[in-house]
Motif scaffolding. Sequence first.
Motif, mmCIF file in Angstrom:
data_model
loop_
_atom_site.group_PDB
_atom_site.id
_atom_site.type_symbol
_atom_site.label_atom_id
_atom_site.label_comp_id
_atom_site.label_asym_id
_atom_site.label_seq_id
_atom_site.Cartn_x
_atom_site.Cartn_y
_atom_site.Cartn_z
ATOM 1 N N GLN A 113 2.173 1.069 -7.565
ATOM 2 C CA GLN A 113 3.300 0.143 -7.490
ATOM 3 C C GLN A 113 3.771 -0.229 -8.902
ATOM 4 O OE1 GLN A 113 2.354 -2.973 -4.811
ATOM 5 N NE2 GLN A 113 3.976 -4.322 -5.502
ATOM 6 N N ARG A 114 2.805 -0.533 -9.768
ATOM 7 C CA ARG A 114 3.109 -0.801 -11.185
ATOM 8 C C ARG A 114 2.955 0.507 -11.937
ATOM 9 N NH1 ARG A 114 6.043 -4.851 -12.297
ATOM 10 N NH2 ARG A 114 5.805 -6.396 -10.656
ATOM 11 N N PHE A 115 3.857 0.783 -12.834
ATOM 12 C CA PHE A 115 3.985 2.140 -13.365
ATOM 13 C C PHE A 115 2.882 2.500 -14.355
ATOM 14 C CE2 PHE A 115 7.857 -0.537 -13.548
ATOM 15 C CZ PHE A 115 8.158 -0.458 -12.200
ATOM 16 N N GLU A 191 2.804 2.422 -2.511
ATOM 17 C CA GLU A 191 3.982 1.549 -2.551
ATOM 18 C C GLU A 191 4.761 1.711 -3.856
ATOM 19 O OE1 GLU A 191 3.812 -2.301 -0.896
ATOM 20 O OE2 GLU A 191 1.845 -1.998 0.023
ATOM 21 N N PRO A 192 5.202 2.933 -4.127
ATOM 22 C CA PRO A 192 5.820 3.211 -5.441
ATOM 23 C C PRO A 192 7.140 2.491 -5.672
ATOM 24 C CG PRO A 192 6.147 5.058 -3.952
ATOM 25 C CD PRO A 192 5.182 4.129 -3.271
ATOM 26 N N THR A 193 7.753 1.972 -4.621
ATOM 27 C CA THR A 193 9.044 1.295 -4.821
ATOM 28 C C THR A 193 8.965 -0.210 -4.587
ATOM 29 O OG1 THR A 193 9.757 1.713 -2.538
ATOM 30 C CG2 THR A 193 10.343 3.373 -4.183
ATOM 31 N N SER A 194 7.771 -0.709 -4.276
ATOM 32 C CA SER A 194 7.670 -2.126 -3.885
ATOM 33 C C SER A 194 7.952 -3.092 -5.029
ATOM 34 C CB SER A 194 6.291 -2.431 -3.318
ATOM 35 O OG SER A 194 6.130 -1.718 -2.130
ATOM 36 N N ALA A 195 7.744 -2.647 -6.274
ATOM 37 C CA ALA A 195 7.954 -3.559 -7.403
ATOM 38 C C ALA A 195 9.359 -3.431 -7.984
ATOM 39 C CB ALA A 195 6.921 -3.272 -8.489
ATOM 40 N N LEU A 196 10.188 -2.607 -7.340
ATOM 41 C CA LEU A 196 11.508 -2.319 -7.923
ATOM 42 C C LEU A 196 12.602 -3.192 -7.326
ATOM 43 C CD1 LEU A 196 11.397 1.588 -7.838
ATOM 44 C CD2 LEU A 196 10.907 0.074 -9.773
ATOM 45 N N ASP A 197 13.592 -3.479 -8.167
ATOM 46 C CA ASP A 197 14.790 -4.127 -7.645
ATOM 47 C C ASP A 197 15.427 -3.189 -6.618
ATOM 48 O OD1 ASP A 197 14.457 -6.320 -9.259
ATOM 49 O OD2 ASP A 197 15.634 -5.467 -10.899
ATOM 50 N N PRO A 198 16.039 -3.757 -5.594
ATOM 51 C CA PRO A 198 16.548 -2.930 -4.489
ATOM 52 C C PRO A 198 17.446 -1.777 -4.936
ATOM 53 C CG PRO A 198 16.775 -5.255 -3.971
ATOM 54 C CD PRO A 198 16.233 -5.188 -5.365
ATOM 55 N N GLU A 199 18.259 -1.995 -5.966
ATOM 56 C CA GLU A 199 19.194 -0.934 -6.342
ATOM 57 C C GLU A 199 18.500 0.232 -7.057
ATOM 58 O OE1 GLU A 199 18.973 -3.895 -7.721
ATOM 59 O OE2 GLU A 199 19.411 -3.826 -9.879
ATOM 60 N N LEU A 200 17.218 0.064 -7.389
ATOM 61 C CA LEU A 200 16.496 1.128 -8.097
ATOM 62 C C LEU A 200 15.588 1.943 -7.179
ATOM 63 C CD1 LEU A 200 15.507 -0.918 -11.277
ATOM 64 C CD2 LEU A 200 17.526 0.529 -10.925
ATOM 65 N N VAL A 201 15.498 1.493 -5.934
ATOM 66 C CA VAL A 201 14.578 2.141 -4.996
ATOM 67 C C VAL A 201 15.024 3.572 -4.694
ATOM 68 C CG1 VAL A 201 13.765 2.074 -2.590
ATOM 69 C CG2 VAL A 201 13.758 -0.016 -3.980
ATOM 70 N N MET A 218 1.633 15.281 -0.088
ATOM 71 C CA MET A 218 1.814 13.889 -0.500
ATOM 72 C C MET A 218 1.304 12.927 0.568
ATOM 73 S SD MET A 218 5.717 14.543 -1.969
ATOM 74 C CE MET A 218 6.264 12.870 -1.917
ATOM 75 N N VAL A 219 0.631 11.893 0.110
ATOM 76 C CA VAL A 219 0.282 10.776 0.993
ATOM 77 C C VAL A 219 0.987 9.557 0.414
ATOM 78 C CG1 VAL A 219 -1.546 9.413 2.049
ATOM 79 C CG2 VAL A 219 -1.974 11.806 1.452
ATOM 80 N N CYS A 220 1.909 9.000 1.175
ATOM 81 C CA CYS A 220 2.760 7.921 0.668
ATOM 82 C C CYS A 220 2.555 6.665 1.488
ATOM 83 C CB CYS A 220 4.236 8.300 0.767
ATOM 84 S SG CYS A 220 4.646 9.917 0.084
ATOM 85 N N VAL A 221 1.976 5.658 0.856
ATOM 86 C CA VAL A 221 1.955 4.334 1.474
ATOM 87 C C VAL A 221 3.292 3.692 1.125
ATOM 88 C CG1 VAL A 221 0.901 2.056 1.431
ATOM 89 C CG2 VAL A 221 -0.545 4.103 1.330
ATOM 90 N N THR A 222 4.044 3.331 2.128
ATOM 91 C CA THR A 222 5.390 2.811 1.862
ATOM 92 C C THR A 222 5.881 1.915 2.982
ATOM 93 O OG1 THR A 222 7.663 3.450 1.320
ATOM 94 C CG2 THR A 222 6.510 4.859 2.889
#
Length: 269
Positions: A113-115, A191-201, A218-222
């Motif tokens: 989630q955090r890069f 959760e690779p997009t959970s910490a992102l502002d909506p427009e960056l998802v 790929m195994v993606c928790v999302t």
Amino acid sequence: MNSIPSPTAIDADHLAGAPLVLARKVEKQFGTLKVLKGIDLAISTGEVLCIIGPSGSGKSTFLRCINQLERIDGGALFVSGERVGYHRVGNKLYELDDKAIARQRRSIGMVFQRFNLFPHLTALQNVIEGPVQVLKESKADARAHALSLLERVGLADKRDAYPSQLSGGQQQRVAIARSLAMRPELLLFDEPTSALDPELVAEVLRVMRGLAETGMTMVCVTHELGFARDVGHRVAFMDQGQIVEIGDPRSVLSDPKEVRTRAFISAVR
Ligand code: ADP
Ligand code: MG
């Protein structure tokens, strides 16, 4: 090395079937808290599995067990035909030492989630670091590969930028390029997009979709149910340490069989 009880039928089964990831009755607990309560799962090469489920259901822990950031307490896990954390000689299993564990982990990439980029390195240097330090690639080879990966995630023009000069979505795309630079057989996304502002998802999901199209396993928790439906080959719903329901994305997401899955999906929508 400590010998543990002999391998069971599990090993033989696995060699015959050869999914890329095989979990058999995987258990994990923290103190008295049972977090994984017997996870059974087989993931084929090239498959995209999306895992959904409420907070605290054990999704991250399961990924961390696959990647040996946590050690399982029961059952068995196999990646690429090797039993995670163990080495087999004849019919005996031996625990791997740290060096051998590091080697096993090398075939697995993980995007958090955090890069977690190195702040003092540019985008390009972040991508080159692992291949040079760990895989002992030549700087020239690592650089050429890194440039092609930055191109692939749409960031060729940002190669000299530092993480602080990049948006969250751009940083996450660098993190994906950095994982790919290690030439993983399997990519885990937590959760690779959970910490992102909506427009960056969307830009990150687009890169993940592109990867899926190249046949990456790929195994993606999302929580991105649209992504799970469009890109996932299967969706698993986890709750309280168990896979409650797994199957075709359309059936799991649009017509769930289990009450708990239905309740979760209507809450997320
Ligand atoms: P999810 O990713 O589905 O939100 P987690 O796998 O992070 O769930 O956590 C599952 C449960 O395990 C939670 O109750 C969490 O508090 C607990 N847990 C996770 N990691 C640890 C740890 N290192 N020590 C103790 N408890 C933990
Ligand atoms: Mg989590």
